[in-house]
Design a protein around this motif. Structure first.
Motif, mmCIF file in Angstrom:
data_model
loop_
_atom_site.group_PDB
_atom_site.id
_atom_site.type_symbol
_atom_site.label_atom_id
_atom_site.label_comp_id
_atom_site.label_asym_id
_atom_site.label_seq_id
_atom_site.Cartn_x
_atom_site.Cartn_y
_atom_site.Cartn_z
ATOM 1 N N GLY A 195 0.466 -1.073 0.211
ATOM 2 C CA GLY A 195 0.003 0.255 -0.110
ATOM 3 C C GLY A 195 0.670 0.905 -0.387
ATOM 4 N N ASP A 196 0.414 2.249 0.229
ATOM 5 C CA ASP A 196 0.739 4.278 -0.665
ATOM 6 C C ASP A 196 1.200 4.180 0.967
ATOM 7 O OD1 ASP A 196 1.889 6.198 -0.737
ATOM 8 O OD2 ASP A 196 0.320 6.935 -1.382
ATOM 9 N N ILE A 197 2.237 4.044 1.942
ATOM 10 C CA ILE A 197 2.573 4.473 3.045
ATOM 11 C C ILE A 197 2.690 6.248 3.150
ATOM 12 C CG2 ILE A 197 4.010 3.920 5.518
ATOM 13 C CD1 ILE A 197 4.016 1.359 4.475
ATOM 14 N N ALA A 198 1.542 6.889 4.008
ATOM 15 C CA ALA A 198 2.023 8.039 4.121
ATOM 16 C C ALA A 198 2.637 8.876 4.918
ATOM 17 C CB ALA A 198 0.830 9.059 4.039
ATOM 18 N N GLU A 257 11.399 0.728 9.119
ATOM 19 C CA GLU A 257 9.708 -0.245 8.731
ATOM 20 C C GLU A 257 9.580 0.116 7.419
ATOM 21 O OE1 GLU A 257 6.819 -3.480 9.804
ATOM 22 O OE2 GLU A 257 8.982 -2.586 10.264
ATOM 23 N N LYS A 258 9.400 1.274 6.880
ATOM 24 C CA LYS A 258 8.277 1.548 5.805
ATOM 25 C C LYS A 258 9.989 0.662 4.455
ATOM 26 C CE LYS A 258 6.469 5.082 2.441
ATOM 27 N NZ LYS A 258 7.586 5.048 0.804
ATOM 28 N N GLU A 279 8.272 -3.415 2.259
ATOM 29 C CA GLU A 279 8.519 -2.309 0.958
ATOM 30 C C GLU A 279 10.221 -3.851 0.384
ATOM 31 O OE1 GLU A 279 8.692 1.661 -0.160
ATOM 32 O OE2 GLU A 279 6.940 2.136 -0.154
ATOM 33 N N GLU A 280 11.003 -3.576 1.168
ATOM 34 C CA GLU A 280 12.098 -4.487 0.132
ATOM 35 C C GLU A 280 11.294 -6.017 0.155
ATOM 36 O OE1 GLU A 280 17.040 -4.436 1.256
ATOM 37 O OE2 GLU A 280 15.267 -4.759 3.721
#
Length: 198
Positions: A80-83, A92-93, A97-98
């Motif tokens: 998802g798109d983490i804002a 953590e993001k 994503e990795e």
């Protein structure tokens, strides 16, 4: 569990189906600001890729810029798109994503897996002139979109915080010029609402 058998093999369809989810992942920043019918992550990446395609900067590897633009948010089909408002740390993001990029690229042949994963890493690490340029395209596409939403909603100036978040981020001459044009147009609209009779 069968091994990935290359792009021509069984992994291609699951890869494309995961990728297709990007069309259905709305850009979180707009959702949080109650923009009607917010764009998807793939909408955003498409215009970024075209912005890379039309760069006049001969010192950049343009083909690589287009590829970086196409890959940079690919993990969002899984995470998802983490804002910033989600209060998830940068580390953590990156970790999520990795893992998502590993999961995605494992569906492809070794060569493609390596190519796509390395492009993503190059963007994440901001390790080249191309990656830095594409990062600025990302911000530039966002404020252009904010301007368009203000126009569509007829609410000049409403999405100011997106502009504020890009302060000092633009260094590339081409993009400084484009941003300056966006700001001029936008400021005209803002002035027209606050002084309707001038």
């Amino acid at each position: 569990r069968w091994m990935a058998t290359g792009a021509s093999g069984r992994g291609l369809l699951p890869f494309l189906r995961l990728l297709g989810q990007l069309k259905r992942v709305p850009r979180t920043g707009w959702v949080y600001r109650n923009v009607a019918k917010p764009e998807s992550v793939s909408d955003h990446m498409y215009r970024m890729a075209v912005m890379a395609l039309v760069t006049e900067d001969k010192s950049l590897n343009k083909d690589r810029c287009v590829r970086l633009a196409l890959v940079h948010d690919m993990a969002e089909c899984i995470v998802g798109d983490i804002a910033p408002a989600d209060n998830i740390s940068k580390e953590e993001k990156h970790r999520r994503e990795e893992a998502a990029m590993q999961q995605l690229t494992q569906l492809l042949s070794e060569d493609l897996r390596k190519e796509i994963y390395e492009l993503w890493e190059e963007y994440e690490n901001q390790s080249t002139a191309e990656a830095k340029f594409v990062k600025q395209l990302d911000q530039c596409e966002m404020i252009l979109q904010a301007f368009e939403y203000e126009e569509l909603e007829n609410t000049p100036g409403r999405l100011q915080d997106f502009y504020d978040s890009t302060a000092g981020k633009f260094v590339h001459t081409e993009l400084l010029q484009l941003v300056s044009l966006i700001n001029t147009e936008r400021n005209k609209k803002i002035a027209a609402t606050s002084h309707p009779h001038s």
